[in-house]
Design a protein around this motif. Structure first.
Motif, PDB file in Angstrom:
ATOM      1  N   GLN A  63       0.851  -1.183   0.000  1.00 17.99           N
ATOM      2  CA  GLN A  63       0.000   0.000   0.000  1.00 17.99           C
ATOM      3  C   GLN A  63       0.889   1.236   0.000  1.00 17.99           C
ATOM      4  OE1 GLN A  63      -3.085  -0.121   3.010  1.00 17.99           O
ATOM      5  NE2 GLN A  63      -2.663   1.995   3.556  1.00 17.99           N
ATOM      6  N   THR A  64       0.437   2.300  -0.616  1.00 11.12           N
ATOM      7  CA  THR A  64       1.184   3.556  -0.596  1.00 11.12           C
ATOM      8  C   THR A  64       1.406   3.979   0.850  1.00 11.12           C
ATOM      9  OG1 THR A  64       0.187   4.229  -2.681  1.00 11.12           O
ATOM     10  CG2 THR A  64       1.173   5.967  -1.353  1.00 11.12           C
ATOM     11  N   CYS A  65       2.615   4.383   1.161  1.00 16.54           N
ATOM     12  CA  CYS A  65       2.960   4.775   2.525  1.00 16.54           C
ATOM     13  C   CYS A  65       2.114   5.971   2.960  1.00 16.54           C
ATOM     14  CB  CYS A  65       4.442   5.123   2.615  1.00 16.54           C
ATOM     15  SG  CYS A  65       4.954   5.661   4.258  1.00 16.54           S
ATOM     16  N   GLY A  66       1.484   5.832   4.104  1.00 21.37           N
ATOM     17  CA  GLY A  66       0.638   6.898   4.627  1.00 21.37           C
ATOM     18  C   GLY A  66       1.427   8.051   5.224  1.00 21.37           C
ATOM     19  N   ALA A  67       2.689   7.810   5.572  1.00 23.16           N
ATOM     20  CA  ALA A  67       3.490   8.871   6.192  1.00 23.16           C
ATOM     21  C   ALA A  67       4.072   9.831   5.160  1.00 23.16           C
ATOM     22  CB  ALA A  67       4.614   8.259   7.020  1.00 23.16           C
ATOM     23  N   CYS A  68       4.519   9.300   4.022  1.00 24.97           N
ATOM     24  CA  CYS A  68       5.172  10.155   3.017  1.00 24.97           C
ATOM     25  C   CYS A  68       4.359  10.286   1.738  1.00 24.97           C
ATOM     26  CB  CYS A  68       6.556   9.607   2.691  1.00 24.97           C
ATOM     27  SG  CYS A  68       6.547   8.029   1.810  1.00 24.97           S
ATOM     28  N   GLY A  69       3.210   9.613   1.648  1.00 29.59           N
ATOM     29  CA  GLY A  69       2.370   9.689   0.455  1.00 29.59           C
ATOM     30  C   GLY A  69       2.983   9.007  -0.753  1.00 29.59           C
ATOM     31  N   GLY A  70       3.907   8.069  -0.522  1.00 27.93           N
ATOM     32  CA  GLY A  70       4.520   7.325  -1.614  1.00 27.93           C
ATOM     33  C   GLY A  70       5.774   7.967  -2.175  1.00 27.93           C
ATOM     34  N   LYS A  71       6.205   9.105  -1.610  1.00 26.89           N
ATOM     35  CA  LYS A  71       7.387   9.796  -2.116  1.00 26.89           C
ATOM     36  C   LYS A  71       8.686   9.155  -1.637  1.00 26.89           C
ATOM     37  CE  LYS A  71       5.774  13.636  -0.524  1.00 26.89           C
ATOM     38  NZ  LYS A  71       5.621  15.006  -0.078  1.00 26.89           N
ATOM     39  N   GLY A  72       8.651   8.484  -0.485  1.00 26.57           N
ATOM     40  CA  GLY A  72       9.863   7.868   0.050  1.00 26.57           C
ATOM     41  C   GLY A  72      10.668   8.786   0.948  1.00 26.57           C
ATOM     42  N   PHE A  73      10.227  10.028   1.075  1.00 25.00           N
ATOM     43  CA  PHE A  73      10.919  10.964   1.965  1.00 25.00           C
ATOM     44  C   PHE A  73       9.907  11.871   2.649  1.00 25.00           C
ATOM     45  CE2 PHE A  73      10.686  13.027  -2.175  1.00 25.00           C
ATOM     46  CZ  PHE A  73      10.233  14.289  -1.868  1.00 25.00           C
TER      47      PHE A  73
END
Length: 76
Positions: free
Chosen positions: A27-37
């Motif tokens: 799932q797309t990361c909820g903390a970074c919105g899928g940006k990775g940073f």
């Protein structure tokens, strides 16, 4: 701007991995919105990109303008 850092939750992948028994989902990361940073928010605007300010201005309302009509005020 502020220095960005690798997302601690997804470790820079932009994805969160969930596992239940034999099944694994991504799932797309909820903390970074899928940006990775992640990037700390600006102290002035809180990351919104706008800073609100209160000013007193004089505006001449043209004759015939009805109540509730929006007027654009430039150069203030």
């Amino acid at each position: 701007g502020s220095e960005r850092s690798t997302c601690a939750r997804c470790k820079g992948t932009g994805l969160e991995v969930f596992q239940q028994g034999f099944f694994q989902t991504h799932q797309t990361c909820g903390a970074c919105g899928g940006k990775g940073f992640t990037q700390p928010s600006c102290e002035s605007c809180g990351g919104v990109g706008l800073v609100w300010d209160v000013k007193d201005v004089s505006v001449t309302i043209p004759p015939g303008v009805e109540n509730g009509v929006s007027l654009r005020v430039r150069d203030h």
